[in-house]
Design an enzyme around this catalytic site. Structure first.
Site, mmCIF file in Angstrom:
data_model
loop_
_atom_site.group_PDB
_atom_site.id
_atom_site.type_symbol
_atom_site.label_atom_id
_atom_site.label_comp_id
_atom_site.label_asym_id
_atom_site.label_seq_id
_atom_site.Cartn_x
_atom_site.Cartn_y
_atom_site.Cartn_z
ATOM 1 N N LYS A 132 -6.124 -6.185 5.033
ATOM 2 C CA LYS A 132 -6.813 -7.438 4.688
ATOM 3 C C LYS A 132 -6.035 -8.651 5.217
ATOM 4 C CE LYS A 132 -6.694 -6.799 0.223
ATOM 5 N NZ LYS A 132 -6.026 -5.486 0.131
ATOM 6 N N ARG A 153 -11.357 -9.933 -7.128
ATOM 7 C CA ARG A 153 -10.978 -8.516 -7.241
ATOM 8 C C ARG A 153 -11.719 -7.805 -8.355
ATOM 9 N NH1 ARG A 153 -5.548 -7.105 -4.719
ATOM 10 N NH2 ARG A 153 -4.955 -9.073 -3.809
ATOM 11 N N ARG A 156 5.757 -1.524 5.602
ATOM 12 C CA ARG A 156 5.464 -2.956 5.792
ATOM 13 C C ARG A 156 6.729 -3.805 5.632
ATOM 14 N NH1 ARG A 156 0.832 -5.918 2.457
ATOM 15 N NH2 ARG A 156 1.929 -5.040 0.676
ATOM 16 N N ARG A 163 8.420 -5.948 0.498
ATOM 17 C CA ARG A 163 7.947 -6.589 -0.732
ATOM 18 C C ARG A 163 8.396 -5.799 -1.961
ATOM 19 N NH1 ARG A 163 1.685 -8.281 -0.056
ATOM 20 N NH2 ARG A 163 1.570 -7.217 -2.059
ATOM 21 N N ARG A 190 -1.422 -0.372 -8.129
ATOM 22 C CA ARG A 190 -2.332 -1.338 -7.485
ATOM 23 C C ARG A 190 -3.590 -0.645 -6.976
ATOM 24 N NH1 ARG A 190 2.009 -3.083 -3.505
ATOM 25 N NH2 ARG A 190 0.367 -4.120 -2.322
HETATM 26 P P1 AP5 Z 1 -1.707 -5.697 5.224
HETATM 27 O O1 AP5 Z 1 -2.533 -6.475 6.164
HETATM 28 O O2 AP5 Z 1 -0.486 -6.356 4.649
HETATM 29 O O3 AP5 Z 1 -2.608 -5.047 4.064
HETATM 30 P P2 AP5 Z 1 -3.364 -5.694 2.825
HETATM 31 O O4 AP5 Z 1 -4.701 -5.035 2.778
HETATM 32 O O5 AP5 Z 1 -3.336 -7.184 2.898
HETATM 33 O O6 AP5 Z 1 -2.513 -5.121 1.629
HETATM 34 P P3 AP5 Z 1 -1.728 -5.819 0.433
HETATM 35 O O7 AP5 Z 1 -0.764 -4.773 -0.080
HETATM 36 O O8 AP5 Z 1 -1.104 -7.117 0.842
HETATM 37 O O9 AP5 Z 1 -2.837 -6.064 -0.575
HETATM 38 P P4 AP5 Z 1 -2.639 -6.283 -2.087
HETATM 39 O O10 AP5 Z 1 -4.003 -6.564 -2.501
HETATM 40 O O11 AP5 Z 1 -1.960 -5.183 -2.820
HETATM 41 O O12 AP5 Z 1 -1.542 -7.405 -2.177
HETATM 42 P P5 AP5 Z 1 -1.659 -8.954 -2.449
HETATM 43 O O13 AP5 Z 1 -0.503 -9.588 -1.805
HETATM 44 O O14 AP5 Z 1 -3.011 -9.453 -2.120
HETATM 45 O O15 AP5 Z 1 -1.255 -4.352 5.952
HETATM 46 C C1 AP5 Z 1 -0.371 -3.438 5.315
HETATM 47 C C2 AP5 Z 1 0.593 -2.832 6.336
HETATM 48 O O16 AP5 Z 1 -0.121 -2.016 7.259
HETATM 49 C C3 AP5 Z 1 1.336 -3.863 7.199
HETATM 50 O O17 AP5 Z 1 2.622 -3.366 7.411
HETATM 51 C C4 AP5 Z 1 0.525 -3.928 8.500
HETATM 52 O O18 AP5 Z 1 1.334 -4.291 9.613
HETATM 53 C C5 AP5 Z 1 0.013 -2.503 8.608
HETATM 54 N N1 AP5 Z 1 -1.316 -2.395 9.190
HETATM 55 C C6 AP5 Z 1 -2.394 -3.202 8.953
HETATM 56 N N2 AP5 Z 1 -3.463 -2.767 9.636
HETATM 57 C C7 AP5 Z 1 -3.047 -1.631 10.294
HETATM 58 C C8 AP5 Z 1 -3.699 -0.700 11.172
HETATM 59 N N3 AP5 Z 1 -4.992 -0.858 11.512
HETATM 60 N N4 AP5 Z 1 -2.988 0.334 11.656
HETATM 61 C C9 AP5 Z 1 -1.675 0.489 11.334
HETATM 62 N N5 AP5 Z 1 -1.003 -0.363 10.528
HETATM 63 C C10 AP5 Z 1 -1.685 -1.405 10.008
HETATM 64 O O19 AP5 Z 1 -1.526 -9.026 -4.049
HETATM 65 C C11 AP5 Z 1 -0.267 -8.776 -4.664
HETATM 66 C C12 AP5 Z 1 -0.365 -8.974 -6.159
HETATM 67 O O20 AP5 Z 1 -0.788 -10.330 -6.467
HETATM 68 C C13 AP5 Z 1 -1.392 -8.118 -6.903
HETATM 69 O O21 AP5 Z 1 -0.890 -6.834 -7.188
HETATM 70 C C14 AP5 Z 1 -1.624 -8.967 -8.160
HETATM 71 O O22 AP5 Z 1 -0.584 -8.841 -9.080
HETATM 72 C C15 AP5 Z 1 -1.614 -10.375 -7.620
HETATM 73 N N6 AP5 Z 1 -2.946 -10.822 -7.222
HETATM 74 C C16 AP5 Z 1 -3.389 -11.014 -5.940
HETATM 75 N N7 AP5 Z 1 -4.667 -11.406 -5.936
HETATM 76 C C17 AP5 Z 1 -5.060 -11.475 -7.248
HETATM 77 C C18 AP5 Z 1 -6.279 -11.806 -7.903
HETATM 78 N N8 AP5 Z 1 -7.369 -12.114 -7.217
HETATM 79 N N9 AP5 Z 1 -6.316 -11.758 -9.247
HETATM 80 C C19 AP5 Z 1 -5.260 -11.420 -9.947
HETATM 81 N N10 AP5 Z 1 -4.063 -11.082 -9.406
HETATM 82 C C20 AP5 Z 1 -3.968 -11.102 -8.062
#
Ligand code: AP5
Length: 218
Positions: free
Chosen positions: A14, A89, A128, A163, A174
């Site tokens: 994402k 979400r 990552r 992270r 998660r």
């Molecule tokens: P990446 O692009 O970083 O993946 P992502 O889908 O963004 O995954 P996240 O882990 O960041 O999502 P998340 O929802 O858990 O975390 P967030 O920070 O939003 O790619 C991942 C890895 O794969 C990278 O190393 C990349 O290089 C690699 N990659 C990507 N595409 C690839 C491909 N095609 N092939 C190979 N490799 C690839 O949220 C964190 C925390 O914040 C949550 O747990 C929660 O506590 C809080 N939070 C966030 N949003 C909310 C909300 N709306 N409400 C309440 N709490 C929230």
């Protein structure tokens, strides 16, 4: 004006793809997790409230996330459209977003669903690395998308780190939250005819290409 939501499991890309799409459409990428991590890093009252919740892989309360999101949406650069990554979400957050957008005379127009099996998500998150500069937060992968210089961000030169929530235990938590709360949202948006599903198990370039084709008319 484009209001686009990028949705999918943890590690589906994402952040990676929202960044590329936002650059192409010349609109901001609003990364909910990044906004919340910036609050924690700044040591604000809000940051202190949510730090433990995030470390455990739980969702922070909807009113807190919505407050941070609304503040970001009011910036001038968001007036021409945005790519949301990580919000909404669950159903409660969908209702909250609809309310915020309607106050601004906007609505959700498109949803990109990055579909990826959990096993692949775990492998990706284990490798990552993220930029420590919260204004940048560019994502890398030690194997699939390495930086030009090891442990240094290509964009801003800041150090890269793993992270705190990218441990197997927290990733599994998660993913469980995703399946229980976010998956039903994809159903809802599908019923509204908003969803373009993309096979996120392909390379970063191929996923970006598929998104480009799916969004060619936006
Ligand atoms: P990446 O692009 O970083 O993946 P992502 O889908 O963004 O995954 P996240 O882990 O960041 O999502 P998340 O929802 O858990 O975390 P967030 O920070 O939003 O790619 C991942 C890895 O794969 C990278 O190393 C990349 O290089 C690699 N990659 C990507 N595409 C690839 C491909 N095609 N092939 C190979 N490799 C690839 O949220 C964190 C925390 O914040 C949550 O747990 C929660 O506590 C809080 N939070 C966030 N949003 C909310 C909300 N709306 N409400 C309440 N709490 C929230």
């Amino acid at each position: 004006m484009s209001i686009i939501i990028m949705v999918g499991p943890q590690g589906s890309g994402k952040g990676t793809q929202a960044d590329l799409l936002a650059q192409r459409l010349k609109i901001p990428h609003i990364n909910m997790g990044g906004l919340l991590r910036a609050e924690v890093a700044a040591g604000s009252d809000l940051g202190r409230q949510i730090s433990a919740i995030m470390a455990a892989g739980e969702l922070v309360p909807t009113d807190v996330a919505s407050q941070v999101l609304k503040r970001r949406l009011e910036n001038d650069d968001a007036q021409g459209g945005v790519v949301f990554d990580g919000f909404p979400r669950n159903m409660e957050q969908d209702r909250s977003l609809e309310k915020i957008l309607s106050q601004l005379g906007k609505k959700i127009e498109h949803v990109i669903y990055l579909n990826l099996p959990d096993a692949a998500a775990l492998e990706r998150l284990a490798g990552r690395r993220v930029c420590t500069n919260h204004a940048c937060e560019t994502n890398y992968h030690i194997e699939f998308n390495p930086p030009r210089v090891p442990d240094k961000c290509d964009r801003c030169g800041s150090p890269l780190v793993q992270r705190h929530d990218d441990t197997p235990e927290v990733i599994n938590k998660r993913l469980a939250v995703y399946h229980a709360e976010t998956k039903p949202l994809i159903e809802l948006y599908s019923q509204r005819g908003l969803v373009r599903e993309i096979d996120a198990s392909q390379s970063i370039a191929k996923v970006a290409d598929d998104i480009k084709q799916a969004t060619a008319t936006w």
